[in-house]
Design an enzyme around this catalytic site. Structure first.
Site, PDB file in Angstrom:
ATOM      1  N   ARG A 112     -11.673 -16.611  -3.973  1.00  0.00           N
ATOM      2  CA  ARG A 112     -12.191 -15.295  -4.370  1.00  0.00           C
ATOM      3  C   ARG A 112     -13.047 -15.364  -5.626  1.00  0.00           C
ATOM      4  O   ARG A 112     -13.944 -14.552  -5.810  1.00  0.00           O
ATOM      5  CB  ARG A 112     -11.038 -14.323  -4.574  1.00  0.00           C
ATOM      6  CG  ARG A 112     -10.404 -13.975  -3.238  1.00  0.00           C
ATOM      7  CD  ARG A 112      -9.381 -12.924  -3.391  1.00  0.00           C
ATOM      8  NE  ARG A 112      -8.929 -12.471  -2.094  1.00  0.00           N
ATOM      9  CZ  ARG A 112      -8.486 -11.258  -1.847  1.00  0.00           C
ATOM     10  NH1 ARG A 112      -8.434 -10.365  -2.811  1.00  0.00           N
ATOM     11  NH2 ARG A 112      -8.078 -10.923  -0.655  1.00  0.00           N
ATOM     12  N   ASP A 147      -4.496   2.670  -9.827  1.00  0.00           N
ATOM     13  CA  ASP A 147      -4.579   1.268  -9.403  1.00  0.00           C
ATOM     14  C   ASP A 147      -5.234   0.473 -10.530  1.00  0.00           C
ATOM     15  O   ASP A 147      -5.935   1.038 -11.374  1.00  0.00           O
ATOM     16  CB  ASP A 147      -5.408   1.151  -8.109  1.00  0.00           C
ATOM     17  CG  ASP A 147      -5.105  -0.122  -7.349  1.00  0.00           C
ATOM     18  OD1 ASP A 147      -4.311  -0.073  -6.388  1.00  0.00           O
ATOM     19  OD2 ASP A 147      -5.641  -1.196  -7.727  1.00  0.00           O
TER      20      ASP A 147
HETATM   21  C1  LIG Z   1      -1.356  -3.939  -0.933  1.00  0.00           C
HETATM   22  S1  LIG Z   1      -1.972  -2.615  -1.911  1.00  0.00           S
HETATM   23  C2  LIG Z   1      -0.800  -1.337  -1.539  1.00  0.00           C
HETATM   24  C3  LIG Z   1      -1.431   0.013  -1.336  1.00  0.00           C
HETATM   25  C4  LIG Z   1      -0.475   1.131  -0.930  1.00  0.00           C
HETATM   26  N1  LIG Z   1       0.509   1.376  -1.952  1.00  0.00           N
HETATM   27  C5  LIG Z   1       0.189   0.826   0.399  1.00  0.00           C
HETATM   28  O1  LIG Z   1       1.384   0.512   0.402  1.00  0.00           O
HETATM   29  O2  LIG Z   1      -0.483   0.885   1.428  1.00  0.00           O
HETATM   30  C6  LIG Z   1      -1.479  -3.125  -3.557  1.00  0.00           C
HETATM   31  C7  LIG Z   1      -2.326  -2.501  -4.658  1.00  0.00           C
HETATM   32  O3  LIG Z   1      -1.677  -2.768  -5.919  1.00  0.00           O
HETATM   33  C8  LIG Z   1      -2.678  -2.919  -6.899  1.00  0.00           C
HETATM   34  N2  LIG Z   1      -2.109  -3.624  -8.071  1.00  0.00           N
HETATM   35  C9  LIG Z   1      -1.798  -4.926  -8.211  1.00  0.00           C
HETATM   36  N3  LIG Z   1      -1.312  -5.170  -9.451  1.00  0.00           N
HETATM   37  C10 LIG Z   1      -1.318  -3.988 -10.118  1.00  0.00           C
HETATM   38  C11 LIG Z   1      -0.952  -3.590 -11.429  1.00  0.00           C
HETATM   39  N4  LIG Z   1      -0.487  -4.459 -12.335  1.00  0.00           N
HETATM   40  N5  LIG Z   1      -1.105  -2.296 -11.776  1.00  0.00           N
HETATM   41  C12 LIG Z   1      -1.599  -1.396 -10.881  1.00  0.00           C
HETATM   42  N6  LIG Z   1      -1.967  -1.706  -9.621  1.00  0.00           N
HETATM   43  C13 LIG Z   1      -1.821  -2.994  -9.236  1.00  0.00           C
HETATM   44  C14 LIG Z   1      -3.779  -3.694  -6.175  1.00  0.00           C
HETATM   45  O4  LIG Z   1      -5.031  -3.544  -6.799  1.00  0.00           O
HETATM   46  C15 LIG Z   1      -3.721  -3.089  -4.763  1.00  0.00           C
HETATM   47  O5  LIG Z   1      -4.692  -2.099  -4.583  1.00  0.00           O
END
Ligand SMILES: C[S@@+](CC[C@H](N)C(=O)[O-])C[C@H]1O[C@@H](n2cnc3c(N)ncnc32)[C@H](O)[C@@H]1O
Length: 288
Positions: free
Chosen positions: A39, A150
């Site tokens: 990435r 996010d």
């Molecule tokens: C797999 S997605 C899940 C989206 C949604 N909650 C769902 O279950 O469909 C995980 C998200 O967590 C965010 N993320 C990862 N680390 C994070 C952090 N430290 N603080 C806030 N968001 C975070 C990522 O950018 C990503 O968009």
């Protein structure tokens, strides 16, 4: 698996994943070196860097580091999501938890919901649709606040647009699609009422001080992000959710996640398929 044009050594991987962890709590296991490598190697090319040492230097020193961290998180986070993801769990929210919260808040008519890793917005918009169809004509009497946050600025831009490709609506019930979306040249625009019920903010869950500024919530969703965290970061987040949840509120986590080993007094709500928790001692702040 895409082949990276610029390779990353074990030492560079270890330095980078330590920085990523310290900033975000995201833990890249040994087996995930290829994710960071593939990435970010494209990013290195765009910036005319020849190797990861130059990128690490740029990332950690000099005036551009904040912007580059943002760019890096835009690229390395896994943002997979969809509308009505894990429907049985959302049914529990709509049929069991939401009616209880609405009853408990019937005097103030104030409802606050936080989707704490909202990605491109499908999760908080799904909750808005559920609240919209539950409240029906009563909706204008209520002050409903749904916040999606996010760490990635890029996903929040899609969320704010409220326009989705066909992939995002792939599992959506055709009746909901018809009722809440307008199709235009292969993309799907969300109904303006639903769109207006949700706002989005950039927030890193590692940053508890910023998270606390948003106040107390009736329901918190934190689904499918703790799988990327270690126990220390999970504990940090769970404590934060405990403090920011109303004493009669509910926390939803992902169906493949657990709060086992996390020493925060939450207890499971005994409903099937829920992966939902309430405060074991019912203490803390009152309503949101
Ligand atoms: C797999 S997605 C899940 C989206 C949604 N909650 C769902 O279950 O469909 C995980 C998200 O967590 C965010 N993320 C990862 N680390 C994070 C952090 N430290 N603080 C806030 N968001 C975070 C990522 O950018 C990503 O968009």
């Amino acid at each position: 698996m895409a082949t990276a044009s610029i390779t990353m050594s074990e030492a560079q991987f270890n330095t980078l994943r330590k920085i990523v962890y310290e900033r975000s709590g995201i833990h890249f296991q040994d087996s995930k070196k290829y994710v960071l490598e593939s990435r970010l190697s494209r990013r290195l090319e765009e910036m005319n860097f020849e190797n990861f040492d130059q990128y690490l230097m740029f990332l950690t020193a000099g005036p551009y580091q904040t912007d580059e961290f943002q760019e890096m998180f835009n690229r390395i986070t896994i943002n997979e999501t969809s509308f009505f993801r894990n429907e049985p769990q959302l049914e529990v929210f709509e049929k069991e938890i939401l009616p209880e919260v609405l009853e408990a808040r019937k005097d103030t008519k104030r409802l606050r919901i936080w989707s704490s890793a909202s990605s491109t917005g499908e999760e908080p918009y799904t909750l808005a649709i559920q609240i919209h169809r539950t409240l029906g004509v009563r909706l204008p009497d209520w002050h409903v606040e749904i916040l999606g946050t996010d760490i990635s600025e890029k996903v929040l831009m899609t969320a704010q647009s409220g326009v989705y490709p066909s992939y995002s609506i792939r599992t959506l019930n055709p009746l909901i699609l018809k009722r809440y979306f307008t199709e235009e040249k292969g993309t799907y625009a969300l109904d303006p009422t639903i769109k207006s019920m949700v706002r989005f903010e950039l927030l890193n869950l590692k940053d508890a001080i910023s998270a606390r500024r948003f106040g107390t919530w009736d329901v918190i969703f934190c689904r499918n992000v703790m799988i990327y965290f270690d126990d220390q970061m999970k504990t940090h987040c769970t404590k934060l959710f405990y403090d920011q949840l109303a004493k009669d509120g509910a926390l939803f986590i992902g169906h493949s996640e657990t709060l086992r080993n996390i020493d925060v007094p939450f207890e499971p709500i005994p409903v099937p398929h829920a992966f939902a928790y309430k405060k074991a001692d019912g203490t803390g702040k009152g309503e949101a």
